[in-house]
Scaffold this motif. Sequence first.
Motif, short mmCIF file in Angstrom:
data_model
loop_
_atom_site.label_atom_id
_atom_site.label_comp_id
_atom_site.label_asym_id
_atom_site.label_seq_id
_atom_site.Cartn_x
_atom_site.Cartn_y
_atom_site.Cartn_z
N GLY A 81 15.81 -45.06 5.09
CA GLY A 81 15.39 -44.25 4.50
C GLY A 81 13.64 -44.48 4.40
N CYS A 82 13.13 -43.71 3.82
CA CYS A 82 11.50 -43.68 3.67
C CYS A 82 11.08 -42.94 2.17
N PRO A 83 10.11 -43.81 1.63
CA PRO A 83 9.83 -43.14 0.34
C PRO A 83 8.72 -41.96 0.25
N TYR A 84 8.17 -41.52 1.54
CA TYR A 84 7.36 -40.62 1.67
C TYR A 84 7.99 -39.21 1.71
N LYS A 85 7.10 -38.21 1.63
CA LYS A 85 7.60 -36.64 1.53
C LYS A 85 6.67 -35.96 2.48
N CYS A 86 6.84 -36.61 3.84
CA CYS A 86 6.03 -35.55 4.58
C CYS A 86 7.09 -34.10 4.95
N ASN A 87 6.28 -32.98 4.87
CA ASN A 87 7.11 -31.95 4.86
C ASN A 87 7.93 -31.52 6.20
N PHE A 88 7.26 -32.09 7.27
CA PHE A 88 7.95 -31.70 8.62
C PHE A 88 9.25 -33.15 8.99
N CYS A 89 9.49 -33.75 8.09
CA CYS A 89 10.16 -34.87 8.43
C CYS A 89 11.62 -34.83 8.13
N SER A 90 12.57 -35.11 9.28
CA SER A 90 13.95 -34.78 8.97
C SER A 90 14.55 -36.36 8.59
N VAL A 91 13.76 -37.45 8.52
CA VAL A 91 14.40 -38.71 8.13
C VAL A 91 14.72 -38.75 6.77
N ILE A 92 13.88 -38.08 5.91
CA ILE A 92 14.20 -38.27 4.51
C ILE A 92 15.19 -37.28 3.99
N LYS A 93 15.50 -36.44 4.90
CA LYS A 93 16.77 -35.78 4.69
C LYS A 93 18.01 -36.27 5.14
N SER A 111 14.99 -48.08 12.81
CA SER A 111 14.74 -47.76 11.48
C SER A 111 13.04 -47.14 11.41
N ASP A 112 13.02 -46.20 10.36
CA ASP A 112 11.77 -45.53 10.63
C ASP A 112 11.14 -46.51 9.20
N ASN A 113 9.87 -46.92 9.75
CA ASN A 113 9.12 -47.57 8.88
C ASN A 113 9.65 -48.94 8.39
N PHE A 114 9.73 -49.63 9.35
CA PHE A 114 10.26 -51.28 9.55
C PHE A 114 9.52 -51.92 8.43
N GLY A 157 1.69 -33.20 3.66
CA GLY A 157 2.55 -34.26 2.78
C GLY A 157 2.21 -35.56 3.28
N LYS A 158 1.55 -35.92 4.30
CA LYS A 158 1.43 -37.22 4.94
C LYS A 158 0.18 -37.96 4.22
N HIS A 159 0.15 -37.92 2.83
CA HIS A 159 -1.10 -38.36 2.20
C HIS A 159 -1.27 -39.75 2.58
N HIS A 160 -0.32 -40.55 2.78
CA HIS A 160 -0.54 -41.84 3.10
C HIS A 160 -1.33 -42.39 4.38
N ASN A 161 -1.47 -41.37 5.33
CA ASN A 161 -2.20 -41.55 6.63
C ASN A 161 -3.81 -41.42 6.35
#
Length: 508
Positions: free
Chosen positions: A191-203, A236-239, A303-307
């Motif tokens: 899991g990853c708490p962020y919301k990047c719009n291109f990301c499949s990990v959060i789905k 894992s994404d975002n160890f 949506g990658k505001h944290h970068n």
Amino acid sequence: MTQLRVILIKPSKYGVDGSVERFKKGFLPNATLYHIAALTPARIGDVPVTVHLVDEYVWQDLDYLRWLHQDPDVTTLVALVGVQSHQFHRALDLAAYARHHGVRHCVIGGPHAMTCDTSLLQGRGVSFAMAEAELIWQQILDDALAGELRPLYGLSRRWAEQLPGTVIDPPSTADLARYTAPMLGLYPVRGCPYKCNFCSVIKISGRQVRSPNIESTLESLRRAKRGGVEMIMFVSDNFNKFPNIRELLQAMIDERFGLRFFCQCDTQIAKDPELVELLGRAGCCEMFVGVESFNRKTLKAAGKHHNHPEQYVEIIRLCNQAAIRPHFSNIIGFPNDDEAEIRHHLNALKELRPTVASFFVLTPIPGTEQYDDFRKAGWITERNLDRFDGTCPTWSHPILSAKQLEDLLYHCYVSYYGFLLKTGGLSNEEQRMAVYQRYTAAQRMHPMAGGVDPLRVDTAADYAALRRAAYDIDLVPLPDSLSLSGKDEALNRRIDWRVQRPVEHATL
Ligand code: SF4
């Protein structure tokens, strides 16, 4: 029936020339295969269960296809695992092959089935797994033994609220030899708490960070060490968002595992020097960071505001200090990118000089928010799911042609690694890697395709008739994305921001 025989296959994909991508040596072991093997009991009631594992990317011959022929003395279950959209055709073909040879139980799981509508293909003798294995795998095994699989598993929810501790056994010596180093992939947190719009990990894994207790990971590491593994890939994404990461790393130091490991962190690692130092002491040799772009506006639009690009230099500094190889992952072809912007990106990267850099073309991955947006706008031009792997242009970019994008992708590799080799300061291993990356890209092959020394053994054409007979299609039409169930939405809403250290949250 005296035995249940489970064949777990991580399917490869069909390359642009139609061949099944295979390599003499692989770069990355597949973590899902070993995880599902670990979830498979040795017996169900009185029936012994045997498991065969195949990572097609590193399987150099077709011997394993004989396991896809029904044996009248055993019940055979063929499970295509971890199947992404670009591997979906290959998975369908292997299932069709098995069905054609009398196997009654075939199931396809992984990102595509979890996030995309497969209704066109349902009811044709192949089942689809729409949830994490922890929720459904035992039911699939039981149903296979009972004589019939259901068409779908996991319809009501994708994600388990709690993850049980699962101890992973390392690959056999023969399987370890299929990779460039004896490696094992582990997935200690999801899991990853962020919301990047291109990301499949959060789905696929959700936004709630979930992990089992660290003892199961430590026991997997002990077994890996005893089994001859030298390198761990924490996939894992975002160890760095793993709440128990410090505890795990300290235990690894205390137990003197001496295993080198690779991990992925988000760019907020720049604000956690102590963690980088601890990672280095625990054996981290390479840290993969999704920097994606040096343009803050582009990052915000995605949506990658944290970068924050101005923080990237600190990641390099901390990694170098901790003797960790920084690996920056870059995306080219965001909607506002033009050639000048991409060249500027390349120059900015050269100034920072991460030891490893990978480049991908922005790809609307089926199931993601971006895929839905691009599809609605009519931008997606590619019709073959095999091409949605991050290396091919798949949509109509407003400024760059498909040829320009492809040229720029390979130019980035050739130019960056040429620069690294020219400016020196690399270890022998890093130099070999840089030569390989530059050479492969110069041949217009993506260096991250999966391994070294590609082999041509079989092609899509060999399976085309089977695909047509089984599913009545030549290509799967681009699917709709699936929406989340109420239970999954509720889990996403339960993000504990305190635990997940969103250092950037206040700066959004
Ligand atoms: S930070 Fe990485 S894993 Fe998380 S949503 Fe963004 S791209 Fe996905």
